[in-house]
Design a protein around this motif. Structure first.
Motif, mmCIF file in Angstrom:
data_model
loop_
_atom_site.group_PDB
_atom_site.id
_atom_site.type_symbol
_atom_site.label_atom_id
_atom_site.label_comp_id
_atom_site.label_asym_id
_atom_site.label_seq_id
_atom_site.Cartn_x
_atom_site.Cartn_y
_atom_site.Cartn_z
ATOM 1 N N TRP A 129 0.833 -1.212 0.000
ATOM 2 C CA TRP A 129 0.000 0.000 0.000
ATOM 3 C C TRP A 129 0.864 1.258 0.000
ATOM 4 N N ASN A 164 -6.347 2.190 -4.816
ATOM 5 C CA ASN A 164 -7.291 1.075 -4.776
ATOM 6 C C ASN A 164 -7.620 0.585 -6.178
ATOM 7 N N SER A 182 -5.295 -6.685 -4.915
ATOM 8 C CA SER A 182 -5.812 -6.011 -3.723
ATOM 9 C C SER A 182 -5.513 -6.783 -2.444
ATOM 10 N N ARG A 214 -2.318 -5.835 -0.339
ATOM 11 C CA ARG A 214 -2.260 -4.495 0.238
ATOM 12 C C ARG A 214 -1.357 -4.285 1.448
#
Lengths: 343, 272, 274
Positions: free
Chosen positions: C109, C131, C140, C143
Motif C-alpha cells: 500500500w 485502490n 488487492s 495491500r
C-alpha cells in the motif's frame, strides 16, 4: 555489549538519552548536508549492511567466536557522523524487532556503540593514518588499531554505566536495585572480555574488510577525502577528546579510592580472588599521576588535568606509531625501486 | 577443522532471523486484542509500563505486571510457546548467569549457606530476583508490541511522536533491506557450504568472511544508488510524504483508560 | 512550460553516455518517439538498454547530445525541483528491472501510494487511485504485505502498480517479463495492449523476441558497439535470422534429427516440433 532493559535505573536511562541526543541531532544535520536527497536510501542501505555485519559469527584463532559491531569501519567509509546515525538505526531495530538490547536502555547502548565506538575508532584511525595514501599499510594499521581501541573505549563506558548502578541506586539496607556489581567488578568484567574476544573480532573484521576494500574498491575508502576537505574534522577531534576525557577517569573510579562500596578486599573475600585486570588497571592508572590528583588543587581540576595529560600521551604515542609505519613503508618502497633500477 | 561448524552456525543465525521476520509479520495481522489497537496508544502505554518496571522495587508489582503481560499475550492470540521461546532465550539466561554471583557477594544478612561455605544473603537474593524479573517483564512488554504491530504502523506511531521524519524514513527502509541482505548473505554461506568438503581452516574462513562482507557492502552501495533513482523517478524530492491513516476507535479509548488506571495504581503503590 | 505536443514525445539527438567518465554505454543514439508507439528496445546484455531507459526517465543525463521530452530539453537542473519536474515525473513512469530496487516502502500500500503522494495529489484522490490500480492488476489482497515477502511474480505486478498509480502517459519498462511464468507473462502482455492507446507511449527493453512480436509496433536494436543498428517495424527484422544472429539476439543451436545432425538458428523453444 547490548544492555537489556532492567539493568540500568530509569534515571540513568533518561540521562543517557539526553547525552546521546546532541550527537543524534548533529549527525542528522551533518548527514543531510553531505548526502542531501540521497540521505534516506544511502543511510538505510548502509545500516542494513551493518545489521548483517553484526550478525556474522566470526571465528577467532583458538576456537572461540564472536560478533563485530563494525562501528569504526562505518566511520571510515561514511564518516563519523553518518556512523553515529547508521549504527543508532541498527541498534533501534535490533532492540525493537529482535529484543537485542532494551528500549529504555537504547540511549545508553547508542551512546556506547554508536557514539563512543565510532568516534574514538575513527579518531585513532585518522591520527595513525595521517596524510598517507588510501592504499597504504599505514591506513590498514590505523583501521585495525582504531577499531580495537574504539570497542575497548565503548566497553569501558558500558562498564561505567553498569558499575555506577549499585552505588547510586540501592535500598536502605544496601541491596542494589539494578545491575548489582560495582565499578570494580563491572569495568574489568566488560573490558577484559572485550580486550580478549570482542576487540580482536572487531579488529579482524575491520582489518579484513579494509584490506579487501583497498585491493578492489578503494573508491569507497577515498570518499572520506571529500569529507576532510570540508574542514569539519575539528569537530571529530573535539568529539574524540570529549569521549577520551570521559573514559580516562575510569582508572580513578576503578581504583577503590573514590568509589567502591565493595572494595577489593571485600571482593576477594567473596570470590576468593581479585580479577587480575582490575589490579593491573588500577596500577596502570596510578603510575604516572598518583591518585589522579595533582597536589594543591581540587579533585575536579586534578581530574581534568589528568584527563588532558592522558589524551596528550595517547595522541602522541599514536602519532609516533603512524610515523614509524610510514617510515618503514618508505624504506620498503625505496628498496623496491632501487631493486627495480638495478634489475 | 571448525570450518563446517562456522558455516552452519552462520546459516542457522541468518535462517532464524529470516524466519522471525516472517513469523512476526503473520502475528501482526492475527485477529487479537492488541493487534486491533492504534499503534500510537500501544507504543505510549507499553513504554509507560516498561518505565514502571524500571521504577518498581518489589516483587509483587513486577509479578503483577508479568501476569498482565501474559494475559495480553493470550488475548492477542500469540502462541504461548513462541512467546516463551523468544522470552527465555538468551537474555534471561544470560541475566541469571550474571545474577547468580550477586546472590553470594552482595554484603548483607545471611539467608542460606551452601556447604557451609558460600553464603547467600537476603540482599543478594533480593537484588538477583529484581534484576531477573525486570528483564523478563520489560522483554514481555517489548514482545507484545513487536508481535502485534506491523513495522509500517510502528513507523506511523513514531512519526506521530515527533521523531524526525528523516529518521523514521531511514528506519523504515533499513528494515526492508535487512531482509534482502540477509537473503544475500545466507545464499553466500549456502553456496560455500555446498562446495565444502572437510571444512576450511580458520584463516581461510576469515579471509572468505572478509570478502563476503565486502561483496555485501558493495551490493548495498549499488542498491542505495539504484533505490535513490527509483525514488526520484516517482517524484521524491528529499522528503517522503506519507498518508496518515491512523484513527482512534472506541476500543483504543477503553484500552487507554484501563492502562492509565493500572499504571496510576501501580505508581501509587510504589510511592505509598 | 512543457508544450503539449501530442504527437511527438521524445526526440533524441546524438546521445552519448559514458560510465565513470570513460566507459562507453551509449553512442550516437538518435530517434523520435511519438504518442501511440509501442517500442521494444532490444540488444544483448550490457548494450546499454537500461541506461537508455534511465535517460528517458530523466534519471541520468547524456554525456553529450540532447534529449527533448514533450518539447523541453531535459537537464539535471530542470528536473531538480518545481512544477516542471513534478509534471515530468507524473507523465513518465519507469519500472526498474529489479523489483527489490523498485519496491523500497514498508508495504504494498505504501508503495502504490508513494508516487502520487510525492507529487502532491490530494489524499482522497491518492487512495482512490491506489485502490483502483490494485484492483486492475488483481492484487488487492496484497495491500498490507511487505514487499520482501512477495513472490517474484507478485513483486513484478506491484512494481508495475507502483508506477501505474501515477497514471503516466509514457510507460518505460526494463525487462518486464524476465522471471515471469508463461501465464503471468501472457497476462502482462494482455494488460499492456489494453493499456496502450493513441495518446500514450510504451518503451520496454527485452531479450524475448516473442514479446516483441506480440506487443511492439516498433523495434530499436542496440548493438554491441552501443549504437542503434536497426530501427523499424518488428516484422522487418524478426524474420531476418542473419541479422538476429549477427546481433546476438538468437543463438545457433545444434539438433539431432534421427542420424542426421543439422544446424539452424534458434528462435523460440516452442517453435521446435521434433
Amino acid at each position: 555489549m547490548h544492555i537489556p532493559d532492567g539493568y540500568l535505573s530509569p534515571a540513568t536511562c533518561g540521562a543517557m538519552y539526553v547525552v546521546s541526543a546532541p550527537f543524534w541531532y548533529v549527525a542528522v544535520q551533518r548527514v543531510r548536508k553531505v548526502l542531501t536527497h540521497r540521505t534516506v536510501p544511502a543511510m538505510a542501505l548502509f545500516s542494513a549492511f551493518i545489521f548483517i555485519l553484526m550478525m556474522f559469527n566470526v571465528p577467532l584463532p583458538g576456537g572461540t567466536t564472536g560478533h563485530a559491531v563494525g562501528g569504526t569501519l562505518v566511520a571510515i567509509v561514511l564518516g563519523p557522523w553518518a556512523a553515529v546515525l547508521s549504527i543508532s538505526v541498527v541498534l533501534a531495530i535490533q532492540a525493537v524487532l529482535f529484543g537485542d538490547g532494551g528500549l529504555t536502555s537504547l540511549g545508553a547502548n547508542c551512546f556506547n556503540m554508536a557514539v563512543v565506538l565510532p568516534v574514538v575508532g575513527y579518531f585513532i584511525y585518522r591520527v595513525i593514518s595521517g596524510n598517507s595514501d588510501v592504499n597504504s599499510t599505514r591506513r590498514l594499521v590505523g583501521a585495525i588499531v582504531g577499531s580495537y581501541l574504539g570497542i575497548i573505549a565503548a566497553s569501558l563506558v558500558t562498564g561505567l554505566e553498569l558499575g555506577i548502578q549499585p552505588l547510586l541506586f540501592h535500598t536502605a539496607d544496601g541491596t542494589p536495585l539494578y545491575a548489582p556489581y560495582g565499578l570494580n567488578v563491572a569495568i574489568p568484567a566488560m573490558t577484559i572480555g572485550h580486550l580478549v574476544i570482542a576487540g580482536p573480532v572487531e579488529a579482524i573484521v575491520t582489518g579484513l574488510v579494509f584490506f579487501y576494500l583497498q585491493k578492489s574498491h578503494s573508491a569507497l575508502l577515498s570518499r572520506e577525502a571529500s569529507q576532510k576537505s570540508e574542514g569539519k574534522l575539528w569537530f571529530v577531534w573535539a568529539g574524540a577528546l570529549v569521549v577520551l576525557a570521559f573514559a580516562t577517569p575510569l582508572g580513578l573510579l576503578a581504583s577503590d579510592t573514590a568509589w567502591g562500596e565493595w572494595g577489593a578486599v571485600e571482593l576477594k573475600k567473596a570470590l576468593g580472588y581479585i580479577p587480575q585486570g582490575m589490579t593491573a588497571l588500577s596500577n596502570l592508572w596510578h603510575a604516572p599521576l598518583p591518585d589522579y590528583s595533582v597536589q594543591g588543587m581540587g579533585d575536579v581540576v586534578g581530574y581534568i588535568i589528568s584527563a588532558l595529560v592522558g589524551i596528550a600521551v595517547i595522541g602522541f604515542l599514536l602519532w609516533l606509531l603512524g610515523r614509524w609505519i610510514s617510515r618503514k613503508n618508505e624504506i620498503k618502497k625505496n628498496r623496491s625501486s632501487m631493486g627495480g633500477s638495478a634489475g | 577443522m571448525t570450518g563446517g561448524g562456522f558455516l552452519a552456525r552462520n546459516i542457522a543465525g541468518f535462517t532464524q532471523a529470516l524466519e522471525s521476520v516472517v513469523v512476526t509479520e503473520d502475528l501482526c495481522h492475527a485477529p487479537g486484542l492488541m493487534q486491533g489497537l492504534d499503534p500510537r496508544i500501544k507504543v505510549v502505554t507499553l513504554m509507560l509500563f516498561i518505565i514502571l518496571v524500571g521504577l518498581a522495587q518489589d516483587f509483587t508489582l513486577l509479578i503483577a505486571i508479568f501476569i498482565l503481560a501474559l494475559l495480553l499475550v493470550l488475548l492477542s492470540k500469540i502462541p504461548i510457546a513462541l512467546y516463551l521461546k523468544r522470552l527465555l532465550i538468551f537474555i534471561p539466561i544470560f541475566t541469571a548467569v550474571i545474577a547468580i554471583p550477586a546472590l553470594f557477594i552482595t554484603p548483607g544478612t545471611p539467608l542460606l549457606s551452601i556447604a557451609g561455605k558460600a553464603v547467600i544473603t537476603a540482599q543478594g537474593a533480593h537484588t538477583a530476583g529484581l534484576l531477573i524479573m525486570r528483564v523478563v517483564d520489560s522483554l514481555s512488554l517489548g514482545l507484545l508490541l513487536v508481535f502485534t504491530t506491523p513495522w509500517t504502523k510502528l513507523l506511523q506511531a513514531l512519526r506521530w511522536l515527533r521523531l524526525p521524519s528523516l529518521v523514521v524514513d531511514i528506519l523504515g527502509m533499513t528494515y526492508r533491506y535487512i531482509y534482502l541482505l540477509l537473503h544475500t548473505a545466507n545464499s553466500m554461506f549456502l553456496a560455500r557450504q555446498s562446495r565444502t568438503i572437510g571444512g576450511f581452516s580458520g584463516t581461510e574462513n576469515r579471509r572468505w568472511l572478509g570478502r563476503a562482507l565486502v561483496t555485501t557492502m558493495v551490493k548495498s552501495q549499488y542498491l542505495s544508488e539504484e533505490v535513490y533513482l527509483a525514488m526520484l523517478s516517482r517524484g521524491y524530492q528529499g522528503e517522503i510524504h506519507t498518508l496518515n491513516e491512523l484513527t482512534l476507535r472506541r476500543r483504543d479509548f477503553i484500552w487507554m483508560a484501563f492502562a492509565l488506571a493500572a499504571i496510576s495504581l501501580m505508581v501509587w503503590s510504589i510511592y505509598l | 512550460m512543457i508544450s503539449l505536443d501530442n504527437t511527438l514525445i521524445y526526440k533524441a539527438k546524438d546521445l552519448y553516455y559514458d560510465y565513470l567518465g570513460n566507459i562507453p554505454a551509449l553512442r550516437n543514439i538518435c530517434f523520435n518517439i511519438g504518442a501511440g508507439e509501442l517500442v521494444a528496445l532490444v540488444g544483448a546484455n550490457g548494450s546499454g538498454k537500461s541506461t537508455l531507459l534511465k535517460i528517458l526517465d530523466g534519471l541520468l543525463f547524456p554525456t553529450s547530445g540532447e534529449l527533448m521530452a514533450f518539447g523541453t530539453r531535459l537537464s539535471e537542473k530542470i528536473l531538480e525541483t518545481g512544477n516542471l519536474a513534478a509534471e515530468f515525473r507524473r507523465r513518465v513512469g519507469l519500472v526498474f528491472q529489479d523489483p527489490d530496487v523498485q519496491l523500497f516502502s514498508p508495504t504494498v500500500w505504501d508503495e502504490v501510494t508513494f508516487g502520487p503522494l510525492q507529487l502532491g495529489i490530494s489524499k482522497d484522490e491518492v487512495i482512490s487511485r491506489a485502490n483502483e490500480t490494485l484492483e486492475v492488476l488483481n492484487i488487492s489482497s496484497l495491500r498490507e504485505r511487505p514487499p520482501y515477502l512477495l513472490s517474484g511474480g507478485e513483486k513484478k505486478k506491484v512494481s508495475l502498480a507502483s508506477v501505474l498509480s501515477l497514471r503516466p502517459q509514457v510507460l518505460l519498462l526494463d525487462e518486464p517479463t524476465t522471471g515471469l511464468d508463461p501465464w503471468s507473462q501472457g497476462n502482462l502482455i494482455d494488460f499492456l495492449l489494453q493499456w496502450a492507446d493513441k495518446g500514450k507511449a510504451l518503451v520496454f527493453s527485452t531479450q524475448d523476441l516473442d514479446v516483441v512480436e506480440e506487443v511492439a509496433t516498433r523495434i530499436i536494436v542496440i548493438g554491441a558497439s552501443h549504437d542503434i543498428v536497426a530501427d523499424g517495424m518488428p516484422e522487418e527484422f524478426l524474420s531476418d535470422s542473419d541479422f538476429l544472429l549477427r546481433n546476438n539476439l538468437i543463438h545457433e543451436h545444434s539438433h539431432r534429427h534421427k542420424e542426421l545432425v543439422h544446424r539452424h538458428p534458434h528462435l523460440h523453444e516452442h517453435m521446435h516440433e521434433h
